[in-house]
Motif scaffolding. Structure first.
Motif, PDB file in Angstrom:
ATOM      1  N   MET A  17      -3.966  -3.095   3.943  1.00 51.09           N
ATOM      2  CA  MET A  17      -4.999  -2.081   3.875  1.00 51.09           C
ATOM      3  C   MET A  17      -6.085  -2.400   4.892  1.00 51.09           C
ATOM      4  O   MET A  17      -6.421  -3.550   5.097  1.00 51.09           O
ATOM      5  N   HIS A  18      -6.613  -1.378   5.506  1.00 51.06           N
ATOM      6  CA  HIS A  18      -7.602  -1.565   6.551  1.00 51.06           C
ATOM      7  C   HIS A  18      -8.766  -0.603   6.324  1.00 51.06           C
ATOM      8  O   HIS A  18      -8.611   0.461   5.727  1.00 51.06           O
ATOM      9  N   THR A  19      -9.932  -0.999   6.803  1.00 55.21           N
ATOM     10  CA  THR A  19     -11.097  -0.132   6.759  1.00 55.21           C
ATOM     11  C   THR A  19     -11.446   0.283   8.179  1.00 55.21           C
ATOM     12  O   THR A  19     -11.848  -0.552   8.988  1.00 55.21           O
ATOM     13  N   PRO A  20     -11.287   1.561   8.550  1.00 54.82           N
ATOM     14  CA  PRO A  20     -11.512   1.978   9.937  1.00 54.82           C
ATOM     15  C   PRO A  20     -12.965   2.341  10.190  1.00 54.82           C
ATOM     16  O   PRO A  20     -13.743   2.552   9.268  1.00 54.82           O
ATOM     17  N   PHE A  27      -7.303   2.176   3.165  1.00 57.97           N
ATOM     18  CA  PHE A  27      -6.176   3.108   3.212  1.00 57.97           C
ATOM     19  C   PHE A  27      -4.882   2.337   3.386  1.00 57.97           C
ATOM     20  O   PHE A  27      -4.885   1.179   3.810  1.00 57.97           O
ATOM     21  N   TYR A  28      -3.773   2.949   3.054  1.00 54.11           N
ATOM     22  CA  TYR A  28      -2.454   2.331   3.139  1.00 54.11           C
ATOM     23  C   TYR A  28      -1.819   2.664   4.480  1.00 54.11           C
ATOM     24  O   TYR A  28      -1.686   3.840   4.827  1.00 54.11           O
ATOM     25  N   VAL A  29      -1.424   1.642   5.214  1.00 52.22           N
ATOM     26  CA  VAL A  29      -0.824   1.867   6.527  1.00 52.22           C
ATOM     27  C   VAL A  29       0.489   2.642   6.401  1.00 52.22           C
ATOM     28  O   VAL A  29       0.737   3.594   7.143  1.00 52.22           O
ATOM     29  N   ASP A  30       1.334   2.261   5.460  1.00 52.13           N
ATOM     30  CA  ASP A  30       2.641   2.915   5.339  1.00 52.13           C
ATOM     31  C   ASP A  30       2.513   4.366   4.906  1.00 52.13           C
ATOM     32  O   ASP A  30       3.305   5.219   5.319  1.00 52.13           O
ATOM     33  N   ALA A  31       1.546   4.674   4.057  1.00 54.24           N
ATOM     34  CA  ALA A  31       1.398   6.039   3.562  1.00 54.24           C
ATOM     35  C   ALA A  31       0.654   6.941   4.545  1.00 54.24           C
ATOM     36  O   ALA A  31       0.718   8.160   4.420  1.00 54.24           O
TER      37      ALA A  31
END
Length: 451
Positions: free
Chosen positions: A1-4, A369-373
């Protein structure tokens, strides 16, 4: 999960007072016309934008530079080889820029624009710097006379730089770092370090003050609370141990948020409005107004302020099983601040200032957010958590400041009441599935339950 970090595609801002250039580097001045150090610099400095070249020069020479950032904008430096003295190196860097310098003492250099005589010839006379008054030593003093490392951000400078909170303050202040947990959102597990000194457990190492009231707390899952910057006179940042003035919780330094006090003689008004749109996200806005005026001339005055800001969201929360959007642009947030203060001066020597402030910082859902989704190429950022993860952090501060003028001194008494309430929801379903249950066995992945 990452925060952009998303960029704003449209911003309209309206301010009710003029803005001054942001002073990025402020150093204390001890004496003028001192001899510069003669030690040669050990590394070259390449031709580059002048602000970066001056930063490199400061690192190599260990000198403090004081200048207004606007005078270096758009200028390029010359390349300088190693082995030259600091004075020779700086003269070479500034060649052709229209700038000159003066050693105020053996460790402090002022950089200024060269004024021109009536014949057009440059004259090496330092431009006058704005005098800044600080109160961090428990009395009003000129910044240049205070024997400690202090940075001061006046309200006009914070307005021009778009600074709203502690994150913006740390971004423009040397030696100050502010961190927040990207896992849980910006309101939880915050940490502030000055010169690398911070505390993950136990007492705080940075004193946080609103005027003269400390608001830092012992270690908790939220970290310290930080005032929003609307209707502040200035923010003062003191680097290094401040135990003598601020006690044991200021080993790394202290930050004072100095509010605008009411006046019994002068009326003033400040207003602000801002509208923004986030790329592939929602809309945001900011409105605020502050004003003060005498009620009884020379005896009683009042000042009040109200401010609200909504930050747009850009992460959708989805059903991880079906992919359906449950909450569009879910990570939007709202901040609000209010303050009311009175000033009572029954005579020329006595001043009584009661005040009450309220602040609330809210986040509707996590920015993770989920990278794969997600489909990053299409700008779709999706969060598959099963629960919404809101947070709210608010405080109320009431104080009475009484100042009695004596012959040759002032006697000040401050009585304060501070109450803080914070709440956050954290959905750890996915982490629990992987780390504690060795996977749920769902086709979407071991982190997801079956329903």
């Amino acid at each position: 999960m990452h925060t952009p970090r998303r960029r704003l595609c449209m911003t309209v801002r309206m301010l009710g007072r003029s803005s001054l250039p942001l002073v990025l580097l402020i150093a204390r001045v001890l004496q003028a016309h001192a001899a510069p150090p003669a030690d040669p610099l050990s590394a070259p400095i390449g031709a580059q934008p002048l602000p970066q070249a001056l930063a490199a020069f400061g690192e190599l020479s260990h000198l403090q530079l004081v200048y207004v950032s606007q005078i270096t904008a758009g200028k390029m430096s010359q390349a300088v080889s190693p082995g030259f003295s600091a004075a020779h190196t700086l003269a070479r860097l500034l060649q052709g820029t229209g700038l000159s310098f003066l050693f105020l003492n053996d460790r402090t250099v002022e950089i200024f624009e060269r004024p021109h005589s009536s014949s057009g010839t440059p004259v090496d006379v330092p431009a006058a710097l704005q005098e800044i008054v600080v109160t961090s030593t428990k009395r009003s003093e000129m910044l240049r006379t205070v024997p400690m490392s202090i940075s001061v951000l006046p309200m006009a400078d914070m307005d021009s730089a778009g600074i709203k909170d502690i994150g913006g303050i740390a971004a423009v202040t040397t030696g100050v770092e502010f961190d927040a947990s990207s896992q849980f959102g910006p309101g939880i597990l915050t940490n502030l370090a000055i010169r690398g000194i911070s505390a993950d457990k136990g007492d705080a190492t940075t004193g946080i003050y609103v005027d003269d009231t400390p608001i830092q707390s012992a270690h908790n899952n939220f970290g310290d609370v930080y005032p929003l910057t609307f209707d502040m006179t200035q923010v003062e940042l003191l680097r290094g141990p401040q135990g003598v003035l601020f006690g044991r919780n200021a080993e790394g330094g202290a930050i004072r948020f100095v509010t605008n006090e009411p006046s019994t003689t002068t009326a003033s008004l400040l207003y602000r409005a801002e509208f923004s749109a986030t790329e592939r996200g929602g809309l945001g806005y900011e409105v605020g107004a502050a004003g003060g005026a005498p009620i009884v001339e020379g005896r009683l005055g009042v000042r009040a302020s109200v401010w609200y800001r909504r930050d747009a969201g850009y992460v959708d929360r989805i059903d991880p099983f079906s992919g359906a959007i449950l909450d569009s642009n879910a990570n939007h947030g709202g901040n609000e601040a209010m303050r009311l203060a009175l000033a009572f001066e029954p005579n020329d020597a006595l001043r009584i200032v009661p005040s009450i402030s309220y602040q609330s910082v809210k986040l509707h859902d996590t920015p993770n957010f989920y990278v794969d989704a997600s489909t990053s190429t299409a700008g779709s950022l999706d969060n598959g958590k099963l629960l919404r993860q809101p947070s709210v952090d608010s405080f109320t501060l009431a104080s009475i400041k009484v100042t009695q003028g004596l012959r040759g001194a002032n006697l000040t008494s401050i009585t304060s009441f501070f109450d803080r309430a914070a709440m956050a929801t954290v959905d750890s379903t996915n982490a629990a599935g992987v780390y504690y249950f060795h996977g749920y066995g769902n086709p979407l992945g071991p982190a997801f339950p079956t329903s």
